[in-house]
Write an enzyme that holds these catalytic residues in place. Structure first.
Site, PDB file in Angstrom:
ATOM      1  N   ASP A  35       0.801  -1.281   0.055  1.00  0.00           N
ATOM      2  CA  ASP A  35       0.172   0.083  -0.048  1.00  0.00           C
ATOM      3  C   ASP A  35       0.863   1.228  -0.139  1.00  0.00           C
ATOM      4  O   ASP A  35       2.078   1.180   0.190  1.00  0.00           O
ATOM      5  CB  ASP A  35      -0.962   0.037   1.474  1.00  0.00           C
ATOM      6  CG  ASP A  35      -2.210   0.683   1.215  1.00  0.00           C
ATOM      7  OD1 ASP A  35      -3.318   0.324   0.945  1.00  0.00           O
ATOM      8  OD2 ASP A  35      -2.042   2.188   0.879  1.00  0.00           O
ATOM      9  N   ARG A  73     -30.482  -0.247  -0.693  1.00  0.00           N
ATOM     10  CA  ARG A  73     -29.410  -0.572  -1.812  1.00  0.00           C
ATOM     11  C   ARG A  73     -28.501  -1.578  -1.584  1.00  0.00           C
ATOM     12  O   ARG A  73     -28.394  -2.649  -2.469  1.00  0.00           O
ATOM     13  CB  ARG A  73     -28.629   0.598  -2.359  1.00  0.00           C
ATOM     14  CG  ARG A  73     -27.789   0.365  -3.533  1.00  0.00           C
ATOM     15  CD  ARG A  73     -27.302   1.910  -4.116  1.00  0.00           C
ATOM     16  NE  ARG A  73     -26.241   1.573  -4.770  1.00  0.00           N
ATOM     17  CZ  ARG A  73     -25.099   1.247  -4.774  1.00  0.00           C
ATOM     18  NH1 ARG A  73     -24.681   1.703  -3.189  1.00  0.00           N
ATOM     19  NH2 ARG A  73     -24.074   1.128  -5.631  1.00  0.00           N
ATOM     20  N   ASN A 127     -19.649  -2.474  -9.136  1.00  0.00           N
ATOM     21  CA  ASN A 127     -21.057  -2.245  -9.454  1.00  0.00           C
ATOM     22  C   ASN A 127     -21.133  -1.038 -10.180  1.00  0.00           C
ATOM     23  O   ASN A 127     -21.960  -0.651 -10.958  1.00  0.00           O
ATOM     24  CB  ASN A 127     -21.999  -2.525  -8.083  1.00  0.00           C
ATOM     25  CG  ASN A 127     -21.850  -1.441  -7.270  1.00  0.00           C
ATOM     26  OD1 ASN A 127     -22.415  -0.020  -7.564  1.00  0.00           O
ATOM     27  ND2 ASN A 127     -21.117  -1.316  -6.432  1.00  0.00           N
ATOM     28  N   HIS A 128     -20.165  -0.233 -10.040  1.00  0.00           N
ATOM     29  CA  HIS A 128     -20.104   1.530 -10.524  1.00  0.00           C
ATOM     30  C   HIS A 128     -19.839   1.178 -12.042  1.00  0.00           C
ATOM     31  O   HIS A 128     -19.943   2.346 -12.610  1.00  0.00           O
ATOM     32  CB  HIS A 128     -19.690   2.344  -9.870  1.00  0.00           C
ATOM     33  CG  HIS A 128     -19.868   2.609  -8.444  1.00  0.00           C
ATOM     34  ND1 HIS A 128     -21.327   3.275  -8.283  1.00  0.00           N
ATOM     35  CD2 HIS A 128     -19.535   2.146  -6.881  1.00  0.00           C
ATOM     36  CE1 HIS A 128     -21.741   2.973  -7.019  1.00  0.00           C
ATOM     37  NE2 HIS A 128     -20.469   2.506  -6.271  1.00  0.00           N
ATOM     38  N   GLY A 154      -5.191  -1.811  -4.930  1.00  0.00           N
ATOM     39  CA  GLY A 154      -4.830  -0.334  -4.647  1.00  0.00           C
ATOM     40  C   GLY A 154      -5.612   0.462  -5.359  1.00  0.00           C
ATOM     41  O   GLY A 154      -5.441   0.216  -6.675  1.00  0.00           O
ATOM     42  N   GLY A 155      -6.328   1.433  -5.005  1.00  0.00           N
ATOM     43  CA  GLY A 155      -6.601   2.784  -6.130  1.00  0.00           C
ATOM     44  C   GLY A 155      -7.694   3.746  -5.110  1.00  0.00           C
ATOM     45  O   GLY A 155      -7.786   3.253  -4.098  1.00  0.00           O
ATOM     46  N   LYS A 183     -12.777   1.883 -13.623  1.00  0.00           N
ATOM     47  CA  LYS A 183     -13.150   0.257 -13.647  1.00  0.00           C
ATOM     48  C   LYS A 183     -13.208  -0.449 -14.649  1.00  0.00           C
ATOM     49  O   LYS A 183     -12.686  -1.419 -15.053  1.00  0.00           O
ATOM     50  CB  LYS A 183     -14.386  -0.018 -12.492  1.00  0.00           C
ATOM     51  CG  LYS A 183     -13.946   0.423 -11.136  1.00  0.00           C
ATOM     52  CD  LYS A 183     -12.842  -0.210 -10.601  1.00  0.00           C
ATOM     53  CE  LYS A 183     -12.292   0.153  -9.273  1.00  0.00           C
ATOM     54  NZ  LYS A 183     -11.219  -0.667  -8.638  1.00  0.00           N
ATOM     55  N   TYR A 220     -14.998   7.428 -11.481  1.00  0.00           N
ATOM     56  CA  TYR A 220     -14.614   6.044 -10.939  1.00  0.00           C
ATOM     57  C   TYR A 220     -15.116   4.994 -11.865  1.00  0.00           C
ATOM     58  O   TYR A 220     -14.316   4.107 -11.830  1.00  0.00           O
ATOM     59  CB  TYR A 220     -15.137   6.108  -9.395  1.00  0.00           C
ATOM     60  CG  TYR A 220     -14.911   4.820  -8.622  1.00  0.00           C
ATOM     61  CD1 TYR A 220     -13.714   4.432  -8.235  1.00  0.00           C
ATOM     62  CD2 TYR A 220     -16.201   4.040  -8.400  1.00  0.00           C
ATOM     63  CE1 TYR A 220     -13.538   3.010  -7.769  1.00  0.00           C
ATOM     64  CE2 TYR A 220     -16.032   2.867  -7.725  1.00  0.00           C
ATOM     65  CZ  TYR A 220     -14.736   2.229  -7.568  1.00  0.00           C
ATOM     66  OH  TYR A 220     -14.573   1.161  -6.804  1.00  0.00           O
ATOM     67  N   SER A 245     -11.128   4.679  -4.413  1.00  0.00           N
ATOM     68  CA  SER A 245     -12.326   3.647  -4.302  1.00  0.00           C
ATOM     69  C   SER A 245     -13.633   4.375  -4.359  1.00  0.00           C
ATOM     70  O   SER A 245     -14.631   3.691  -4.139  1.00  0.00           O
ATOM     71  CB  SER A 245     -11.983   2.834  -3.092  1.00  0.00           C
ATOM     72  OG  SER A 245     -12.033   3.599  -1.893  1.00  0.00           O
TER      73      SER A 245
END
Ligand SMILES: NC(=O)c1ccc[n+]([C@@H]2O[C@H](COP(=O)([O-])OP(=O)(O)OC[C@H]3O[C@@H](n4cnc5c(N)ncnc54)[C@H](O)[C@@H]3O)[C@@H](O)[C@H]2O)c1
Length: 279
Positions: free
Chosen positions: A31, A171, A109-110, A69-70, A137, A133, A72
């Site tokens: 990290d 949700r 899911n985004h 890592g990123g 992905k 974001y 989020s």
């Protein structure tokens, strides 16, 4: 025992995975934030994945990579570009150069957040990202597909819903992913022979799921948990929300420009502590 690199290991999902996978693999944790304490069977290397030299160093000599890592959540383009686009490219490319074939990538899911909640979608739908974001992905999924087809790498893409000890709102009753189901699906991604490129949904066996997760089941995923056990408690506290967020699977990401980063409070506290020390 396989050696598995987990990037973003001090984050939320990384912390669940460390606990759930302890003793199963030799864990190389990485990290850009320091780790509090590495346990037996863990080795920590501090690294920033947006730097290729760091990516080359941490991916050397491992059997598989879980690239968490990123950045989020939804946020500024420059932060997402460096952490999620440059960072993802660096890790996939460093893995290729170091001869590491297997990568487990947490997409989201985004990446498909602008599908409506009254639709059931499977792993073959065209992406409909709900944010910068989400776009990052989709980039990871596309890069994984390229590296599988062109370089014979083995790419397991998990479109994660929401990892949490329990579902926290209406949700999340549809997209909840329990830590033990997360560990099962990640382990499957590490161990299943013959993976080329797969997209699966990272969700528990939720009764209210918006996903047809038959691709994960075909590969052997058998979720142990279902958010329904918390439905009554969750729905009792639910308040009407933003109408756009309510319509789409991605929720508030469909309606706003920025979402609070779960890592932000820790970062702010660290900054304050550094200021106090005069750094
Ligand atoms: N938490 C969820 O439910 C969920 C859902 C969908 C997808 N995901 C994805 O799973 C991954 C982990 O999510 P999380 O909730 O643990 O996030 P998090 O924000 O808690 O952790 C992310 C970690 O990545 C590290 N990081 C950020 N930029 C970095 C860089 N340039 N170099 C090295 N490390 C860097 C951060 O320091 C942090 O520890 C992310 O890629 C996220 O997009 C998570």
């Amino acid at each position: 025992m396989k050696t598995v690199l987990i990037t973003g290991a001090t984050g939320d999902v990384g912390s669940h995975l460390r606990r759930e996978l302890a003793g199963k693999y030799q864990l190389r944790l990485s990290d850009r934030r320091p780790i509090k304490a590495a346990s037996k069977g863990e080795k920590f290397i501090k690294a920033d994945v947006s730097r290729m030299a760091d990516a080359l160093k941490i991916t050397k000599g491992v059997d598989a990579i879980v690239h968490l890592g990123g950045y989020s959540v939804e946020g500024p383009w420059e932060a997402i570009l460096q952490a999620n686009i440059v960072g993802c490219y660096n890790i996939f490319e460093a893995a290729r150069r170091n001869g590491v074939k297997r990568i487990i990538f947490p997409t989201s899911n985004h990446a498909v957040g602008f599908y409506r909640r009254d639709q059931t979608i499977d792993h073959r739908v065209y992406p409909r990202p709900d944010s910068r974001y989400g776009v990052s992905k989709v980039f990871g999924e596309a890069l994984g597909s390229l590296y599988a087809d062109k370089y014979g790498m083995e790419m397991f893409m998990i479109r994660i819903g929401n990892v949490n000890p329990k579902p926290i709102d209406k949700r999340r009753l549809s997209i909840w992913f329990s830590p033990r189901d997360l560990a099962q699906l990640v382990s499957l991604g590490i161990e299943k022979p013959g993976i080329k490129f797969e997209i699966v949904y990272g969700v528990s066996g939720n009764k209210r799921s918006w996903y047809d997760n038959s691709n994960a089941y075909r590969l052997g995923y058998t979720p142990q948990d279902d958010a329904e056990a918390w439905a009554e408690e969750v729905l009792k506290n639910e308040k009407p929300g933003n109408p756009i967020a309510e319509l789409y699977q991605g929720g508030i990401f469909c309606a706003v420009e920025e979402v609070q980063n779960p890592a932000a409070p820790a970062k702010a506290a660290a900054k304050k502590a550094r200021r106090k020390k005069g750094k």
